[in-house]
Design a protein around this motif. Structure first.
Motif, PDB file in Angstrom:
ATOM      1  N   SER A 141       0.465  -0.880  -0.237  1.00 42.13           N
ATOM      2  CA  SER A 141       0.072  -0.068   0.584  1.00 42.13           C
ATOM      3  C   SER A 141       0.805   0.562  -0.028  1.00 42.13           C
ATOM      4  O   SER A 141       1.631   1.029  -0.239  1.00 42.13           O
ATOM      5  CB  SER A 141      -0.690  -0.338   1.027  1.00 42.13           C
ATOM      6  N   GLY A 142       0.264   2.346  -0.260  1.00 40.41           N
ATOM      7  CA  GLY A 142       1.155   3.307  -0.382  1.00 40.41           C
ATOM      8  C   GLY A 142       1.950   4.095   1.304  1.00 40.41           C
ATOM      9  O   GLY A 142       2.910   4.500   1.057  1.00 40.41           O
ATOM     10  N   GLU A 165       7.641  16.302   0.124  1.00 46.36           N
ATOM     11  CA  GLU A 165       6.294  15.896   0.563  1.00 46.36           C
ATOM     12  C   GLU A 165       5.814  14.588   1.239  1.00 46.36           C
ATOM     13  O   GLU A 165       5.747  13.829   0.109  1.00 46.36           O
ATOM     14  CB  GLU A 165       5.483  16.681  -0.447  1.00 46.36           C
ATOM     15  N   PRO A 166       6.456  13.803   1.836  1.00 45.58           N
ATOM     16  CA  PRO A 166       6.577  12.692   2.538  1.00 45.58           C
ATOM     17  C   PRO A 166       5.033  12.538   2.597  1.00 45.58           C
ATOM     18  O   PRO A 166       5.213  10.931   2.732  1.00 45.58           O
ATOM     19  CB  PRO A 166       6.927  12.870   4.135  1.00 45.58           C
ATOM     20  N   THR A 167       4.191  12.969   2.448  1.00 45.82           N
ATOM     21  CA  THR A 167       2.358  12.586   2.986  1.00 45.82           C
ATOM     22  C   THR A 167       1.973  12.609   1.602  1.00 45.82           C
ATOM     23  O   THR A 167       0.796  12.668   1.505  1.00 45.82           O
ATOM     24  CB  THR A 167       1.317  12.885   4.116  1.00 45.82           C
ATOM     25  N   THR A 168       2.178  13.194   0.601  1.00 44.68           N
ATOM     26  CA  THR A 168       1.066  12.938  -0.504  1.00 44.68           C
ATOM     27  C   THR A 168       0.843  11.695  -1.090  1.00 44.68           C
ATOM     28  O   THR A 168       1.253  10.935  -0.940  1.00 44.68           O
ATOM     29  CB  THR A 168       2.223  13.460  -1.878  1.00 44.68           C
ATOM     30  N   TYR A 169      -0.090  11.831  -1.286  1.00 41.83           N
ATOM     31  CA  TYR A 169      -1.206  10.876  -1.730  1.00 41.83           C
ATOM     32  C   TYR A 169      -1.392   9.765  -0.421  1.00 41.83           C
ATOM     33  O   TYR A 169      -2.027   8.625  -0.927  1.00 41.83           O
ATOM     34  CB  TYR A 169      -0.700   9.541  -3.100  1.00 41.83           C
ATOM     35  N   LEU A 170      -1.422  10.055   0.529  1.00 43.85           N
ATOM     36  CA  LEU A 170      -1.779   8.971   1.487  1.00 43.85           C
ATOM     37  C   LEU A 170      -3.203   9.416   2.396  1.00 43.85           C
ATOM     38  O   LEU A 170      -3.319  10.478   2.526  1.00 43.85           O
ATOM     39  CB  LEU A 170      -0.505   9.025   2.680  1.00 43.85           C
ATOM     40  N   ASP A 171      -4.010   8.519   3.072  1.00 37.00           N
ATOM     41  CA  ASP A 171      -4.965   8.478   3.486  1.00 37.00           C
ATOM     42  C   ASP A 171      -4.301   9.378   5.016  1.00 37.00           C
ATOM     43  O   ASP A 171      -2.855   8.826   5.546  1.00 37.00           O
ATOM     44  CB  ASP A 171      -5.804   7.428   3.829  1.00 37.00           C
ATOM     45  N   ILE A 172      -5.226   9.998   5.485  1.00 37.55           N
ATOM     46  CA  ILE A 172      -4.864  10.446   7.531  1.00 37.55           C
ATOM     47  C   ILE A 172      -4.023   9.581   7.836  1.00 37.55           C
ATOM     48  O   ILE A 172      -3.250  10.116   8.358  1.00 37.55           O
ATOM     49  CB  ILE A 172      -6.150  10.564   7.180  1.00 37.55           C
ATOM     50  N   ALA A 173      -4.526   8.686   8.210  1.00 40.36           N
ATOM     51  CA  ALA A 173      -3.705   8.203   9.070  1.00 40.36           C
ATOM     52  C   ALA A 173      -2.483   7.049   9.245  1.00 40.36           C
ATOM     53  O   ALA A 173      -1.772   7.832   9.585  1.00 40.36           O
ATOM     54  CB  ALA A 173      -4.456   6.307   8.984  1.00 40.36           C
ATOM     55  N   HIS A 174      -2.662   6.800   7.010  1.00 38.82           N
ATOM     56  CA  HIS A 174      -0.602   7.001   7.177  1.00 38.82           C
ATOM     57  C   HIS A 174       0.278   8.812   7.085  1.00 38.82           C
ATOM     58  O   HIS A 174       1.416   7.900   6.968  1.00 38.82           O
ATOM     59  CB  HIS A 174      -1.030   6.327   5.399  1.00 38.82           C
TER      60      HIS A 174
END
Length: 259
Positions: A141-142, A165-174
């Motif tokens: 998963s992403g 931008e380490p959190t791009t395209y990840l959902d809130i929890a990830h």
């Protein structure tokens, strides 16, 4: 240890991206770089990573011009995770994390020594990837993939970690999972983190210092609660925002409308 940027200017295809930038990144801190699209955030990170060497000015790492530091030596000091990372289809998590040890190996010997094995094992445990070690990276998963890339950087045992931008395209929890790992790496391993972030509230929550870039230069630099104000959001992003305290007592900025 510190990284000092002095009179940095960058042009790309005849267009000035950064102009006379001066900034010092504080040792042992997490610094977030924010600003509008096209302001030069990723360009600054690429120059710091020696991925773009066409610039005017000077960048010093512990007083030494990075132009004079060999790529191999620099890779032992600094790890970078740019945007849009991808791995070959057949690469496993364990093999990807092992790539972080390449700066420590000689060209004539590709064998892994005890330090390599320990560093890789430790990085995999740290990012909670033990059960995924033999899985192909592209099957993850992403959030799992991003943890694998972070584990590779941790195995590199750097003094500095650059994140674009380490959190791009990840959902809130990830997103929170990744940012918590970054904060933990900083606190427990003393890694100085320099990260480009789009999420203002991530910058508020996870950074020790904020650098704001606007019009190709440094607009503001300081601690989050001093820099990330309603007035600054309006001036830099053209957005009206409200600020309030969440249940943990931390400041939260909520965009309301365009100005």
């Amino acid at each position: 240890m510190s990284v000092n940027v002095k009179n940095l200017s960058v042009e790309i295809e005849g267009k000035e991206i950064l102009h006379n930038v001066d900034i010092e990144f504080t040792e042992g801190k997490r610094t977030a770089i924010i600003g509008p699209n096209g302001a030069g955030k990723s360009t600054l990170l690429r120059v710091l990573a020696k991925l773009n060497t066409s610039y005017a000015g000077q960048i010093l790492m512990d007083g030494e011009d990075i132009r004079d530091i060999s790529k191999k030596k620099y890779a032992r000091r600094l790890a970078v995770l740019p945007q849009g990372l991808s791995a070959p289809a057949d690469v496993t998590v364990g093999a990807l994390v092992d790539y972080g040890r390449f700066p420590y190996r000689s060209w004539h010997s590709g064998s892994r020594n005890e330090d390599d094995i320990n560093a890789v094992d430790s990085a995999i445990r740290y990012t909670k990837l033990e059960a995924l070690r033999d899985r192909q990276v592209m099957s993850l998963s992403g959030g799992e993939r991003q943890r694998a890339w972070i584990a590779m950087a941790l195995a590199q045992q750097p003094d500095y970690l650059l994140l674009d931008e380490p959190t791009t395209y990840l959902d809130i929890a990830h997103q929170l999972e990744v940012m918590d790992i970054v904060r933990q790496m900083n606190r427990e391993h003393g890694i100085t983190v320099i990260m480009v972030l789009h999420d203002i509230n991530h910058a508020l929550q996870y950074a020790d210092e904020i650098v704001v870039i606007k019009n190709h230069g440094i607009y503001a630099h300081g601690v989050p609660n001093d820099v990330l104000t309603v007035d600054m959001i309006g001036r830099v992003f053209g957005v009206k925002a409200d600020i309030f305290r969440n249940s943990l007592g931390a400041s939260v900025l909520s965009p309301v409308s365009l100005i």
